[in-house]
Motif scaffolding. Structure first.
Motif, short mmCIF file in Angstrom:
data_model
loop_
_atom_site.label_atom_id
_atom_site.label_comp_id
_atom_site.label_asym_id
_atom_site.label_seq_id
_atom_site.Cartn_x
_atom_site.Cartn_y
_atom_site.Cartn_z
N LEU A 1 0.71 -1.35 -0.43
CA LEU A 1 0.09 0.29 0.35
C LEU A 1 0.54 0.84 0.30
O LEU A 1 0.79 2.03 -0.10
CB LEU A 1 -0.84 0.05 1.23
N LEU A 2 1.64 1.46 0.27
CA LEU A 2 2.80 2.00 0.57
C LEU A 2 3.24 2.48 -0.85
O LEU A 2 4.17 3.48 -0.95
CB LEU A 2 4.59 1.98 1.42
N VAL A 3 3.17 1.91 -1.65
CA VAL A 3 3.70 1.73 -2.88
C VAL A 3 2.14 1.92 -4.28
O VAL A 3 2.22 2.76 -5.32
CB VAL A 3 4.03 1.06 -3.64
N LEU A 4 0.62 2.30 -3.55
CA LEU A 4 -0.27 2.11 -4.17
C LEU A 4 -1.55 2.51 -3.67
O LEU A 4 -1.00 4.08 -3.85
CB LEU A 4 -0.87 0.45 -3.96
N GLY A 5 -2.10 2.49 -3.00
CA GLY A 5 -3.38 3.12 -2.09
C GLY A 5 -2.59 3.68 -1.24
O GLY A 5 -3.56 5.52 -1.63
N THR A 6 -1.97 3.79 -0.48
CA THR A 6 -1.53 5.23 0.12
C THR A 6 -0.83 5.75 -0.15
O THR A 6 -1.15 6.89 0.32
CB THR A 6 -1.03 4.28 2.10
N PHE A 7 0.28 5.67 -1.02
CA PHE A 7 1.21 6.26 -1.68
C PHE A 7 -0.24 7.57 -2.96
O PHE A 7 0.35 8.56 -2.32
CB PHE A 7 1.63 5.87 -2.66
N SER A 8 -1.07 7.25 -3.64
CA SER A 8 -1.66 7.83 -4.07
C SER A 8 -2.66 9.32 -2.99
O SER A 8 -2.35 9.68 -3.71
CB SER A 8 -3.11 6.49 -4.90
N THR A 9 -3.14 7.99 -1.75
CA THR A 9 -3.13 9.62 -0.68
C THR A 9 -2.46 10.36 -0.30
O THR A 9 -2.96 11.73 -0.31
CB THR A 9 -3.77 8.48 0.17
N ARG A 10 -1.31 9.89 -0.34
CA ARG A 10 -0.25 11.35 0.14
C ARG A 10 -0.25 11.99 -1.37
O ARG A 10 -0.22 13.51 -1.21
CB ARG A 10 1.15 10.30 0.13
N SER B 1 -0.93 13.17 -13.24
CA SER B 1 0.64 12.47 -11.99
C SER B 1 0.08 11.59 -11.78
O SER B 1 1.13 10.45 -11.15
CB SER B 1 1.21 13.86 -12.03
N ILE B 2 -0.80 11.38 -11.21
CA ILE B 2 -1.20 10.07 -9.64
C ILE B 2 -1.70 9.09 -10.44
O ILE B 2 -0.78 8.37 -10.74
CB ILE B 2 -2.62 10.57 -8.84
N GLY B 3 -2.21 9.66 -11.76
CA GLY B 3 -2.90 8.08 -12.48
C GLY B 3 -0.93 7.46 -13.08
O GLY B 3 -1.15 6.24 -12.84
N LEU B 4 -0.03 8.44 -13.79
CA LEU B 4 0.62 7.83 -14.08
C LEU B 4 1.90 7.11 -13.14
O LEU B 4 2.94 6.79 -13.53
CB LEU B 4 1.44 8.83 -14.60
N PHE B 5 1.66 7.80 -11.72
CA PHE B 5 2.52 6.99 -10.74
C PHE B 5 2.22 5.54 -10.49
O PHE B 5 2.55 4.97 -9.92
CB PHE B 5 2.47 7.55 -9.54
N SER B 6 1.11 5.59 -11.30
CA SER B 6 0.33 3.53 -10.21
C SER B 6 1.89 2.83 -11.22
O SER B 6 1.36 1.32 -11.82
CB SER B 6 -1.44 3.16 -10.72
N TYR B 7 2.27 3.49 -12.49
CA TYR B 7 2.76 2.57 -13.32
C TYR B 7 4.38 1.68 -12.59
O TYR B 7 5.18 0.87 -13.06
CB TYR B 7 3.73 3.03 -14.76
N LEU B 8 4.65 3.03 -11.35
CA LEU B 8 5.78 2.31 -10.51
C LEU B 8 5.38 1.04 -9.97
O LEU B 8 6.44 -0.09 -9.28
CB LEU B 8 6.16 3.83 -9.67
N ALA B 9 4.16 0.73 -10.27
CA ALA B 9 3.94 -1.01 -9.01
C ALA B 9 3.86 -2.16 -10.07
O ALA B 9 3.50 -2.76 -9.72
CB ALA B 9 2.65 -0.24 -8.14
N LEU B 10 4.42 -1.65 -11.29
CA LEU B 10 4.61 -2.37 -11.71
C LEU B 10 5.44 -3.27 -12.18
O LEU B 10 5.20 -5.06 -12.34
CB LEU B 10 4.76 -2.46 -14.02
N PRO B 11 6.87 -4.03 -10.97
CA PRO B 11 7.67 -4.86 -10.75
C PRO B 11 6.95 -5.50 -9.85
O PRO B 11 7.24 -7.38 -10.30
CB PRO B 11 8.25 -4.53 -9.33
N TYR B 12 5.48 -5.74 -9.86
CA TYR B 12 4.77 -6.33 -8.99
C TYR B 12 4.19 -7.65 -10.24
O TYR B 12 3.63 -8.92 -9.85
CB TYR B 12 3.16 -5.78 -8.36
N SER B 13 3.69 -7.23 -10.86
CA SER B 13 2.88 -7.48 -12.80
C SER B 13 4.44 -8.37 -12.83
O SER B 13 4.04 -9.41 -14.22
CB SER B 13 1.87 -7.17 -13.27
N LEU B 14 5.44 -8.58 -12.68
CA LEU B 14 6.35 -8.64 -13.40
C LEU B 14 7.72 -9.73 -13.01
O LEU B 14 8.54 -10.09 -13.86
CB LEU B 14 7.46 -7.54 -14.28
N LYS B 15 7.03 -10.02 -11.56
CA LYS B 15 8.15 -10.64 -11.41
C LYS B 15 8.31 -11.36 -11.75
O LYS B 15 10.07 -12.03 -11.80
CB LYS B 15 8.08 -10.42 -9.68
#
Length: 485
Positions: free
Chosen positions: A40-49, A59-73
């Protein structure tokens, strides 16, 4: 959970005393906590911050791409299993060394995020978030591998359930806990506090037995495993195409679109809360604390529906509910900051999202073959998470152009073709319904039991067991994840 193992009968009966006295159970609780904390510190809570720091909605929408490693690991999971961490692996064993290395890096990256001001150092904040996501996703791979090595088939269900409990406790800490701290002391203290909590996983990693080192010592002449594109990707896909024929393409499309409405809308939930006027404490209490328990209820109802009505009807109903629940956010955008309205919206969203997540997990599991169960499930779970995360980055532009009501109505409309696809190919996994139901009711981190689910519509990234073996839990369901926001 592998299909073949889902149907096995344990060789011995576990007693409550065995579980209570087994130190591996407590270690798994702590490791599950360490695994869930960064999400959540890079998804929901991060978006709230970002939303409460007046960052532009695009920019908030584009920052969601930062969590892609969870889908590519799954790309680098075999590498983690093949190579040692210099110095540390010799002292701790390969898995424990990777655990400590990734946990320390997550803590340092969270500290970087704590001191990066969104107003003046947005790029630095984004770098910290990416490092957290990458290292946390790698930690998940290692912890899954340790869990599989640490326990036999008869204990995997208990280990998975314990890990899931720790994971949910971490979601509450990183969700409601972080928001409460941020409201009282600021975001830098909140993120530093979360960095300190990574010590829970570090202590557990140091205390955990190094099972992989024992195996290596016992078989020094065993050939080193190598990753090949043919073995990891082509052979499992070829088997799927041979068995399912032309239906495979429609099935892949169904998997890719099933949770798409939730991924698209999830990034914009927190900015909506800010727009309506809810406080951080209200969001933390309702979305991050209460919402998790509603998601758990939705997951249980989804599992019950599969045992009562079967996989196909549950899959169709889940597709409808998962998409239609986004209309609750359109409704929320029309009123004022009344807590009962936020509670109603979160209840609808998390319950329906977890119900849909359970159905998708069971469906994907039913499609796998015993010889390729882990790899095929990892590929399915990557497919279901990746398209939504790729499209989610554009959500801010849609909101900026058309507003929140139209945006959330659009995400609900995406569910229409998904329901049609369910009616066309939803019975493809019917011959393995019993195995699918066993997977769906097993409390392995819902990736969602989610999305990729832990409750709500934020499926977590897929997991690929780093051992490459067909153990129970080797194809861990995508941690069907946190609540919106």
């Amino acid at each position: 959970m592998a299909q073949s193992d889902a149907l096995e009968i344990p060789s011995r009966r576990l007693r409550l005393r065995d579980i209570v006295e087994d130190p591996r159970i407590l270690l798994m609780l702590a490791l599950g906590f360490s695994s869930g904390l960064p999400l959540l510190l890079v998804l929901g809570t991060f978006s709230t911050r970002l939303a409460y720091s007046d960052v532009d909605i695009k920019s908030i929408g584009l920052f969601s791409y930062l969590a892609l490693p969870y889908s590519l690991k799954f790309f680098w999971a075999p590498i983690i299993d093949r190579f040692d961490v210099p110095v540390l692996s010799r002292a701790l064993g390969r898995r424990r060394a990777w655990m400590i290395a990734t946990q320390c890096t997550v803590a340092l990256s969270l500290s970087l995020m704590a001191f990066a001001d969104p107003g003046t150092s947005l790029a630095l904040l984004g770098l910290g978030a990416f490092l957290v996501a990458f290292c946390a996703a790698t930690q998940d791979v290692v912890i899954d591998g340790w869990r599989i090595d640490a326990a036999g088939t008869d204990l995997q269900g208990v280990m998975a359930a314990t890990s899931n409990l720790g994971y949910r406790l971490a979601l509450m800490s990183a969700g409601a806990g972080a928001l409460f701290i941020a409201s009282a002391y600021g975001w830098n203290v909140a993120y530093l506090s979360m960095a300190a909590l990574m010590a829970v996983g570090m202590v557990a990693a140091l205390l955990a037995p190094a099972y992989d080192r024992a195996i290596t010592d016992a078989t020094p002449a065993a050939p080193a495993r190598t990753w090949t594109f043919r073995g990891a990707v082509l052979e499992p896909l070829t088997e799927l195409h041979t068995r399912l024929g032309a239906r495979l393409w429609a099935i892949l499309l169904l998997v890719a679109l099933y949770r798409l409405p939730d991924f698209i809308s999830g990034v914009m939930a927190s900015p909506l809360y800010r727009e309506v006027g809810f406080s951080l404490v209200e969001i933390g209490a309702v979305s991050k604390l209460y919402g998790i328990w509603v998601g758990i209820a939705g997951a249980f109802v989804g599992g019950w529906a599969m045992t009562r009505f079967g996989l196909f009807p549950t899959l169709v109903v889940g597709a409808f509910l998962g998409a239609a629940s986004n209309l609750a956010f359109s409704w929320l955008s029309f009123g004022g900051p009344e807590v009962w309205r936020l509670t109603a919206t979160i209840s609808i969203d998390n319950f329906c999202g977890s119900f849909a997540g359970m159905a998708l997990i069971a469906y994907m599991s039913s499609l796998t073959a015993p010889g390729f169960a882990a790899t095929q499930y990892a590929l399915f779970s990557s497919l279901y998470a990746l398209p939504g995360k790729l499209v989610a980055g554009t959500s801010g532009f849609v909101v900026a152009a058309y507003g929140y009501p139209v945006f959330f109505a659009f995400t609900a409309a995406v569910g229409i073709p998904v329901v049609v696809l369910c009616l066309l190919v939803g019975r493809a996994g019917g011959r393995k319904v019993s195995a699918a139901e066993a997977t769906a009711t097993d409390p392995v981190r819902p990736e969602a039991a989610a999305g990729d689910e832990i409750g709500g519509n934020h499926p977590r990234g897929p997991g690929l067991a780093s051992t490459g073996q067909d153990h129970p839990g080797a194809g861990r369901p995508a941690k069907p994840h946190p609540a919106h926001g």
